[in-house]
Design a protein around this motif. Structure first.
Motif, PDB file in Angstrom:
ATOM      1  N   PHE A   1       6.525  13.116  51.317  1.00  0.00           N
ATOM      2  CA  PHE A   1       7.905  12.632  51.272  1.00  0.00           C
ATOM      3  C   PHE A   1       8.188  12.004  49.907  1.00  0.00           C
ATOM      4  N   ALA A   2       7.259  11.173  49.436  1.00  0.00           N
ATOM      5  CA  ALA A   2       7.409  10.543  48.123  1.00  0.00           C
ATOM      6  C   ALA A   2       7.501  11.601  47.027  1.00  0.00           C
ATOM      7  N   ALA A   3       6.713  12.670  47.154  1.00  0.00           N
ATOM      8  CA  ALA A   3       6.754  13.748  46.170  1.00  0.00           C
ATOM      9  C   ALA A   3       8.131  14.408  46.135  1.00  0.00           C
ATOM     10  N   GLY A   4       8.711  14.642  47.303  1.00  0.00           N
ATOM     11  CA  GLY A   4      10.042  15.248  47.372  1.00  0.00           C
ATOM     12  C   GLY A   4      11.104  14.387  46.707  1.00  0.00           C
ATOM     13  N   VAL A   5      11.024  13.077  46.925  1.00  0.00           N
ATOM     14  CA  VAL A   5      11.971  12.144  46.294  1.00  0.00           C
ATOM     15  C   VAL A   5      11.846  12.230  44.776  1.00  0.00           C
ATOM     16  N   MET A   6      10.610  12.252  44.282  1.00  0.00           N
ATOM     17  CA  MET A   6      10.391  12.270  42.838  1.00  0.00           C
ATOM     18  C   MET A   6      10.859  13.577  42.206  1.00  0.00           C
ATOM     19  N   ILE A   7      10.678  14.700  42.900  1.00  0.00           N
ATOM     20  CA  ILE A   7      11.137  15.984  42.365  1.00  0.00           C
ATOM     21  C   ILE A   7      12.659  15.981  42.219  1.00  0.00           C
TER      22      ILE A   7
ATOM     23  N   PRO B   1       5.809   6.119  35.492  1.00  0.00           N
ATOM     24  CA  PRO B   1       7.018   6.919  35.220  1.00  0.00           C
ATOM     25  C   PRO B   1       8.196   6.528  36.096  1.00  0.00           C
ATOM     26  N   GLU B   2       7.932   6.024  37.307  1.00  0.00           N
ATOM     27  CA  GLU B   2       9.027   5.620  38.187  1.00  0.00           C
ATOM     28  C   GLU B   2       9.784   4.428  37.601  1.00  0.00           C
TER      29      GLU B   2
ATOM     30  N   GLY C   1      12.196  14.507  51.776  1.00  0.00           N
ATOM     31  CA  GLY C   1      12.304  13.542  50.694  1.00  0.00           C
ATOM     32  C   GLY C   1      13.234  14.031  49.603  1.00  0.00           C
ATOM     33  N   PHE C   2      13.122  15.315  49.248  1.00  0.00           N
ATOM     34  CA  PHE C   2      14.002  15.907  48.234  1.00  0.00           C
ATOM     35  C   PHE C   2      15.458  15.827  48.675  1.00  0.00           C
TER      36      PHE C   2
END
Length: 269
Positions: A48-54, A133-134, A257-258
């Motif tokens: 989920f966190a990966a989707g938000v970051m993408i 990076p965040e 997440g994305f």
């Protein structure tokens, strides 16, 4: 909200990244209520966190970077491409040298320079890599508002901070819960979990100050933050999330997440 909009962008970035750090601590606080969480849930949280970051990388960083570069009379794809790759190379170098250990891996699989540091410290450093990076992205986003580019609005910067905060919740839990499972006390597990977010306010202030002092590098700075975030997603978050072979569940969690981050950015930005 008027009081916030009247603040200096650096102060805005500091407040926003203190919020994202706070959400990291909130996620780490789950350790006071649960001693163990299934790997399936933990992996889904990371995906989920990966989707938000993408989503944040494109909607909140790359898209405004391209628009800004064009408005400055520069070749947009050249500057943005260089910035994007520079962000990835920077994180690659940090990854090669900073000792850290990914969640779910044994101590002998630690990366970076070999060290005798405790497993707990290496786990915290792995999540800290995500947060550099965040925090930088949030700081640059608030600094970019002064450029008065339509795609770089205060609402958009706030949306980015909210999105990063949302995905920091599982990251905090991803440190504290495994440590609790390994025998650490709830308090110590919590302290280690929230510590991974300390770097965000620091990176946020640095990012905001940098773009305010050198506004001409805004497109590069935004793309740099995006490249660093994508590196983290592809090199760490997705492999960790799918380490146990639950590819269908983690893929859907990543897409959710994305979608949430995209909605946040488009609706608020």
């Amino acid at each position: 909200m008027n009081w916030f909009s009247n603040l200096n962008p650096v102060v805005q970035a500091l407040i926003a990244t203190l919020f994202t750090w706070g959400v990291t601590a909130l996620g780490a606080a789950l350790v006071f209520f649960f001693k163990n969480v299934s790997k399936k849930v933990l992996n889904s949280m990371l995906a989920f966190a990966a989707g938000v970051m993408i989503a944040a990388s494109f909607w909140s960083l790359l898209s405004p970077a391209l628009e800004m570069a064009e408005s400055q009379g520069k070749n947009p794809w050249v500057m943005v491409s260089i910035g994007f790759m520079s962000g990835g190379i920077f994180l690659l170098l940090v990854d090669k040298f900073l000792p850290h250990l990914h969640i779910g891996f044994s101590s002998d699989e630690s990366e970076g320079i070999k060290t005798s540091w405790q497993r707990s410290v290496l786990l915290v450093l792995a999540i800290t890599l995500h947060n550099i990076p965040e925090g930088l992205a949030v700081g640059v986003a608030f600094g970019a508002v002064v450029a008065e580019i339509p795609s770089a609005s205060l609402a958009g910067a706030i949306a980015l901070a909210i999105g990063i905060g949302i995905q920091n919740f599982p990251e905090g839990a991803a440190v504290s819960l495994p440590l609790r499972r390994e025998g650490f006390s709830p308090l110590k597990s919590f302290l280690y979990g929230q510590a991974s977010g300390i770097v965000e306010p620091i990176a946020g202030v640095i990012g905001a100050v940098a773009v305010l002092k050198m506004q001409h590098i805004l497109p590069f700075a935004l793309a740099f933050a995006a490249g660093a975030m994508i590196f983290v997603v592809v090199e760490e978050l997705i492999p960790e999330a799918q380490h146990e072979g639950e590819t269908d569940i983690t893929t859907m969690a990543c897409m959710i997440g994305f979608t949430i981050m995209m909605i946040l950015d488009v609706a608020l930005g």
